[in-house]
Design an enzyme around this catalytic site. Structure first.
Site, short mmCIF file in Angstrom:
data_model
loop_
_atom_site.label_atom_id
_atom_site.label_comp_id
_atom_site.label_asym_id
_atom_site.label_seq_id
_atom_site.Cartn_x
_atom_site.Cartn_y
_atom_site.Cartn_z
N ARG A 9 -40.31 -10.49 -78.78
CA ARG A 9 -39.67 -11.66 -78.44
C ARG A 9 -39.10 -11.82 -79.81
O ARG A 9 -39.49 -11.22 -80.91
CB ARG A 9 -40.90 -12.67 -78.34
N ASP A 82 -51.32 -14.09 -74.17
CA ASP A 82 -50.11 -14.27 -73.43
C ASP A 82 -49.97 -13.04 -72.41
O ASP A 82 -48.99 -13.25 -71.24
CB ASP A 82 -48.62 -14.10 -74.35
N THR A 125 -51.07 -31.25 -78.14
CA THR A 125 -51.34 -29.90 -77.65
C THR A 125 -50.82 -29.83 -76.20
O THR A 125 -50.88 -30.79 -75.48
CB THR A 125 -52.85 -29.42 -77.80
N ARG A 129 -56.95 -25.88 -72.16
CA ARG A 129 -58.08 -25.72 -72.84
C ARG A 129 -58.49 -26.37 -74.04
O ARG A 129 -59.67 -26.91 -74.16
CB ARG A 129 -57.99 -24.13 -73.30
N ARG A 130 -57.42 -26.67 -75.07
CA ARG A 130 -57.80 -27.56 -76.02
C ARG A 130 -57.97 -28.91 -75.65
O ARG A 130 -58.95 -29.77 -76.23
CB ARG A 130 -56.44 -27.46 -77.01
N GLY A 148 -42.59 -26.24 -77.90
CA GLY A 148 -41.56 -25.63 -79.04
C GLY A 148 -42.11 -24.76 -79.78
O GLY A 148 -43.46 -24.46 -79.79
N ASN A 149 -41.56 -23.96 -80.68
CA ASN A 149 -42.05 -23.01 -81.66
C ASN A 149 -42.96 -23.60 -82.76
O ASN A 149 -42.87 -24.77 -82.96
CB ASN A 149 -40.88 -22.00 -82.15
N VAL A 150 -43.48 -22.93 -83.56
CA VAL A 150 -44.31 -23.44 -84.44
C VAL A 150 -43.58 -24.29 -85.51
O VAL A 150 -44.33 -25.34 -85.71
CB VAL A 150 -45.10 -22.07 -85.17
N THR A 152 -40.99 -26.15 -84.87
CA THR A 152 -40.68 -27.37 -84.29
C THR A 152 -41.81 -28.16 -84.16
O THR A 152 -42.03 -29.39 -84.34
CB THR A 152 -40.25 -27.04 -82.78
#
Length: 319
Positions: A9, A82, A125, A129-130, A148-150, A152
């Site tokens: 990715r 994933d 989140t 699970r969280r 979003g990505n980390v 973001t």
């Protein structure tokens, strides 16, 4: 074999992982040129809704697998969490790398810890699970979706859209992003049980190439492989997708395996939690055993109920 192509990715973390594996292969096989085939996965494209609402599986793996099946890559590097438990025909999950720190981490610009959050604080989140485990401990919190990505996600935290967010520690550590957050708290595995496969990399290959298999096996950590297989067997048997409110974690210490699993409603209620401790020699089929134990106590009905209320605020309403 003169050249090996790795499918990956294009997110910052995925590229870090792919370049890490590339460097390891080049160190062990200097005669082989390693190239990256960079692919945008469906999970990286859909950023406006939780993946659980999209349907299907393998949002972060399918496009990479298609490239391998089409002959455009020999090997794929995945975050193991994933990777669905079903692997397409013609491909094989051959190796799992040594697991790193599995913890989730609390991040905030305002508050020092989860315990110090005021009543009604907004926590970001998307993980059911969280959400389940947060609300089990702090039912007063408001949990808000976070995609979003980390970078973001960290930007949204900095803008004040959330009082705190919860992310996986290892990704932030690998990208050296923790230093920019005023308050961080690593959550213990007792406080926040991880998902299947967290903090390990899965190495998936095309089955027929024995040289690629040899290379992939050189990356394998046996201890991590055993523990993550227990987790994957459990998820496979219980039928939970990566978006379900399910936590499971196997750890090995001096040939003693401790396997913990939790399922429940995403609002922190109806929690079912079990733990099994076994010697390594007696651990064969432990994941399946745990699933059967929990199914016998009503886990499948519990998961169906959880699915009905998951993301109900985001679900389109019928007229």
């Amino acid at each position: 074999m003169k050249k090996l192509i790795i499918a990956t990715r294009t997110s910052d973390l995925a590229l870090w992982q792919a370049y890490h594996i590339k460097a390891r292969i080049e160190a062990s096989y200097p005669e082989i040129t390693v190239e990256l085939n960079k692919i945008v996965s469906n999970g990286d494209k859909v950023l406006d809704k939780p993946l659980a609402l999209i349907g299907g599986k393998g949002h972060f793996t399918k496009e990479l697998e298609d490239e391998m099946l089409s002959g455009n890559a020999d090997l794929a590097v995945h975050s193991l969490k994933d990777v669905p438990t079903y692997i397409p025909e013609g491909l094989e999950l051959v190796a799992v790398t040594q697991r790193q720190d599995q913890s989730d981490v609390f991040l905030s610009h305002k508050y020092k810890s989860l315990e110090e959050l005021p009543q009604g604080a907004v926590v970001g989140t998307t993980s059911l699970r969280r959400r389940m485990q947060l609300l089990k401990q702090r039912p007063d919190l408001r949990v808000k979706d976070l995609r979003g990505n980390v970078n973001t996600r960290l930007r949204k935290l900095g803008e004040g859209q959330y009082d705190a967010i919860i992310l996986a520690f290892i990704g932030l550590h690998r990208l050296d992003l923790l230093k920019d957050i005023p308050h961080t708290q690593k959550l213990s595995l007792d406080m926040m049980i991880p998902p299947m496969g967290q903090a390990a990399l899965g190495i998936e290959i095309v089955c027929k190439n024995e040289k690629v298999r040899e290379i992939a096996l050189s990356l394998k950590d046996e201890k991590t492989f055993i523990c993550t297989k227990i987790e994957r067997d459990f998820i496979s048997k219980i039928g939970a997708g990566c978006s379900a409110p399910v936590a499971c974690n196997a750890v090995m210490d001096d040939n003693i395996i401790t396997f913990r699993a939790m399922i429940g409603f995403p609002d922190g209620t109806n929690i079912m939690q079990e733990k099994i401790v076994r010697n390594l020699e007696q651990s064969e089929g432990l994941g399946f055993e745990m699933a059967e134990l929990m199914i016998g106590k009503g886990a499948l009905e519990l998961l169906k109920g959880a699915e009905k209320i998951a993301f109900k605020d985001e679900m389109p309403q019928r007229l």
